[in-house]
Design a protein around this motif. Sequence first.
Motif, PDB file in Angstrom:
ATOM      1  N   ASP A  92      -3.240  22.318  -9.033  1.00  0.00           N
ATOM      2  CA  ASP A  92      -2.563  21.036  -9.266  1.00  0.00           C
ATOM      3  C   ASP A  92      -3.535  19.869  -9.102  1.00  0.00           C
ATOM      4  OD1 ASP A  92      -2.814  20.253  -6.581  1.00  0.00           O
ATOM      5  OD2 ASP A  92      -0.704  20.505  -6.103  1.00  0.00           O
ATOM      6  N   PRO A  93      -3.121  18.627  -9.440  1.00  0.00           N
ATOM      7  CA  PRO A  93      -4.034  17.478  -9.381  1.00  0.00           C
ATOM      8  C   PRO A  93      -4.542  17.139  -7.983  1.00  0.00           C
ATOM      9  CG  PRO A  93      -2.182  16.981 -10.814  1.00  0.00           C
ATOM     10  CD  PRO A  93      -1.846  18.260 -10.106  1.00  0.00           C
ATOM     11  N   MET A  94      -3.908  17.688  -6.946  1.00  0.00           N
ATOM     12  CA  MET A  94      -4.395  17.464  -5.586  1.00  0.00           C
ATOM     13  C   MET A  94      -5.318  18.578  -5.116  1.00  0.00           C
ATOM     14  SD  MET A  94      -1.011  15.779  -3.771  1.00  0.00           S
ATOM     15  CE  MET A  94       0.165  16.957  -4.428  1.00  0.00           C
ATOM     16  N   GLY A  95      -5.660  19.496  -6.024  1.00  0.00           N
ATOM     17  CA  GLY A  95      -6.595  20.555  -5.686  1.00  0.00           C
ATOM     18  C   GLY A  95      -5.955  21.767  -5.045  1.00  0.00           C
ATOM     19  N   ARG A  96      -4.644  21.943  -5.227  1.00  0.00           N
ATOM     20  CA  ARG A  96      -3.952  23.057  -4.596  1.00  0.00           C
ATOM     21  C   ARG A  96      -3.658  24.161  -5.614  1.00  0.00           C
ATOM     22  NH1 ARG A  96       0.353  19.022  -1.649  1.00  0.00           N
ATOM     23  NH2 ARG A  96      -1.075  18.203  -0.080  1.00  0.00           N
ATOM     24  N   TRP A  97      -4.078  25.373  -5.272  1.00  0.00           N
ATOM     25  CA  TRP A  97      -3.737  26.527  -6.105  1.00  0.00           C
ATOM     26  C   TRP A  97      -2.270  26.847  -5.910  1.00  0.00           C
ATOM     27  CZ3 TRP A  97      -4.557  32.111  -4.225  1.00  0.00           C
ATOM     28  CH2 TRP A  97      -4.065  33.008  -5.186  1.00  0.00           C
ATOM     29  N   LEU A 125     -12.993  17.808  -8.935  1.00  0.00           N
ATOM     30  CA  LEU A 125     -12.048  18.584  -9.719  1.00  0.00           C
ATOM     31  C   LEU A 125     -10.625  18.057  -9.599  1.00  0.00           C
ATOM     32  CD1 LEU A 125     -13.215  22.259  -9.066  1.00  0.00           C
ATOM     33  CD2 LEU A 125     -13.718  20.795 -11.023  1.00  0.00           C
ATOM     34  N   LYS A 126     -10.379  17.200  -8.642  1.00  0.00           N
ATOM     35  CA  LYS A 126      -9.022  16.696  -8.442  1.00  0.00           C
ATOM     36  C   LYS A 126      -8.678  15.627  -9.486  1.00  0.00           C
ATOM     37  CE  LYS A 126      -8.929  17.635  -3.468  1.00  0.00           C
ATOM     38  NZ  LYS A 126      -8.698  17.073  -2.111  1.00  0.00           N
ATOM     39  N   GLY A 127      -7.383  15.456  -9.726  1.00  0.00           N
ATOM     40  CA  GLY A 127      -6.929  14.431 -10.656  1.00  0.00           C
ATOM     41  C   GLY A 127      -6.349  14.982 -11.937  1.00  0.00           C
ATOM     42  N   GLN A 128      -6.502  16.264 -12.194  1.00  0.00           N
ATOM     43  CA  GLN A 128      -5.958  16.920 -13.372  1.00  0.00           C
ATOM     44  C   GLN A 128      -5.381  18.273 -12.970  1.00  0.00           C
ATOM     45  OE1 GLN A 128      -5.747  14.602 -15.875  1.00  0.00           O
ATOM     46  NE2 GLN A 128      -6.666  15.941 -17.380  1.00  0.00           N
ATOM     47  N   TRP A 129      -4.397  18.725 -13.742  1.00  0.00           N
ATOM     48  CA  TRP A 129      -4.012  20.126 -13.648  1.00  0.00           C
ATOM     49  C   TRP A 129      -5.162  20.946 -14.221  1.00  0.00           C
ATOM     50  CZ3 TRP A 129       0.382  21.574 -11.166  1.00  0.00           C
ATOM     51  CH2 TRP A 129       1.363  20.583 -10.982  1.00  0.00           C
ATOM     52  N   MET A 189       0.823  -1.199   0.000  1.00  0.00           N
ATOM     53  CA  MET A 189       0.000   0.000   0.000  1.00  0.00           C
ATOM     54  C   MET A 189       0.863   1.257   0.000  1.00  0.00           C
ATOM     55  SD  MET A 189      -2.976   1.331  -0.117  1.00  0.00           S
ATOM     56  CE  MET A 189      -4.034  -0.090   0.240  1.00  0.00           C
ATOM     57  N   LEU A 190       1.939   1.256   0.797  1.00  0.00           N
ATOM     58  CA  LEU A 190       2.839   2.404   0.848  1.00  0.00           C
ATOM     59  C   LEU A 190       3.479   2.650  -0.506  1.00  0.00           C
ATOM     60  CD1 LEU A 190       4.327   4.597   2.430  1.00  0.00           C
ATOM     61  CD2 LEU A 190       6.024   2.880   3.100  1.00  0.00           C
ATOM     62  N   LEU A 191       3.883   1.576  -1.173  1.00  0.00           N
ATOM     63  CA  LEU A 191       4.510   1.714  -2.498  1.00  0.00           C
ATOM     64  C   LEU A 191       3.529   2.279  -3.516  1.00  0.00           C
ATOM     65  CD1 LEU A 191       6.579  -1.596  -2.662  1.00  0.00           C
ATOM     66  CD2 LEU A 191       7.450   0.730  -2.340  1.00  0.00           C
ATOM     67  N   VAL A 192       2.256   1.846  -3.428  1.00  0.00           N
ATOM     68  CA  VAL A 192       1.239   2.368  -4.345  1.00  0.00           C
ATOM     69  C   VAL A 192       1.041   3.859  -4.115  1.00  0.00           C
ATOM     70  CG1 VAL A 192      -1.221   2.330  -4.902  1.00  0.00           C
ATOM     71  CG2 VAL A 192       0.030   0.182  -4.652  1.00  0.00           C
ATOM     72  N   VAL A 193       0.944   4.281  -2.837  1.00  0.00           N
ATOM     73  CA  VAL A 193       0.757   5.699  -2.521  1.00  0.00           C
ATOM     74  C   VAL A 193       1.934   6.523  -3.020  1.00  0.00           C
ATOM     75  CG1 VAL A 193       0.590   7.378  -0.635  1.00  0.00           C
ATOM     76  CG2 VAL A 193      -0.739   5.256  -0.551  1.00  0.00           C
ATOM     77  N   LEU A 194       3.157   6.017  -2.799  1.00  0.00           N
ATOM     78  CA  LEU A 194       4.342   6.729  -3.253  1.00  0.00           C
ATOM     79  C   LEU A 194       4.391   6.828  -4.770  1.00  0.00           C
ATOM     80  CD1 LEU A 194       7.083   5.334  -0.834  1.00  0.00           C
ATOM     81  CD2 LEU A 194       6.088   7.625  -0.841  1.00  0.00           C
ATOM     82  N   ALA A 195       3.996   5.747  -5.444  1.00  0.00           N
ATOM     83  CA  ALA A 195       4.003   5.755  -6.909  1.00  0.00           C
ATOM     84  C   ALA A 195       3.037   6.782  -7.455  1.00  0.00           C
ATOM     85  CB  ALA A 195       3.662   4.367  -7.442  1.00  0.00           C
ATOM     86  N   CYS A 196       1.869   6.934  -6.809  1.00  0.00           N
ATOM     87  CA  CYS A 196       0.875   7.909  -7.264  1.00  0.00           C
ATOM     88  C   CYS A 196       1.321   9.342  -6.981  1.00  0.00           C
ATOM     89  CB  CYS A 196      -0.468   7.649  -6.588  1.00  0.00           C
ATOM     90  SG  CYS A 196      -1.239   6.078  -7.072  1.00  0.00           S
ATOM     91  N   ALA A 197       1.949   9.532  -5.828  1.00  0.00           N
ATOM     92  CA  ALA A 197       2.313  10.887  -5.421  1.00  0.00           C
ATOM     93  C   ALA A 197       3.639  11.356  -5.994  1.00  0.00           C
ATOM     94  CB  ALA A 197       2.380  10.967  -3.888  1.00  0.00           C
TER      95      ALA A 197
END
Length: 214
Positions: free
Chosen positions: A177-182, A82-86, A25-33
Amino acid sequence: MSVHSLPDPGAMAAQQRTRAGRLSMLLVVLACAAPVIASYFSFYVLKLSGKPYGDLIEPTVELPAALALRDLAGRPVAAESLKGQWLLTLVQDSNCAKACEDRLYMQRQLREMLGKERDKVDKLLLIPDDAPLRPELQQALAAGVPVTVLRAPREQLQAWLKPAQGQVLQDHFYLIDPMGRWMLRSPVDPVPGKLKNDLNRVLKANASWDKPGR
């Protein structure tokens, strides 16, 4: 002599499976982030292309979970969607005079100028009023790769996205950004090629991250 019980092979196997599951699970999270983290590292720390043209937002500003978004039919839209894309974002009134139309044209051109990276970017238009859009404007927004058009209360948008001193929300492009951060604000009346360079800088570290447009 003391007699000690031997370890339970079943319990040991269960513990090993639990550890392996957590590691996976940790590896999956790191790969996504990792791609997004890499882009931030390149943009903020390495500054690979020198000083950015636009204004970096430090610290970045989270997308408000309670942002009351609605589509043009009045249906509620979750901010989380709205998250997941720039998101190359504009805030414009529904009357959309010539200056607004020019910005929408530049928004479309900026995305096309990104070439093979353009599918990582969505065009977002936020409207802070309830007046109807002209039919020809709706048709233009739906042409080609459609613009995601949503309404939101003006006061909520003003609490989230901030214009430069002496300007108004409508004067800028905002990059989310894709995480919803301006994270980036364009200058007023930006030069397209210079703003494109900023967009390329945040996208270049995302070569392994690609999600089709919304």
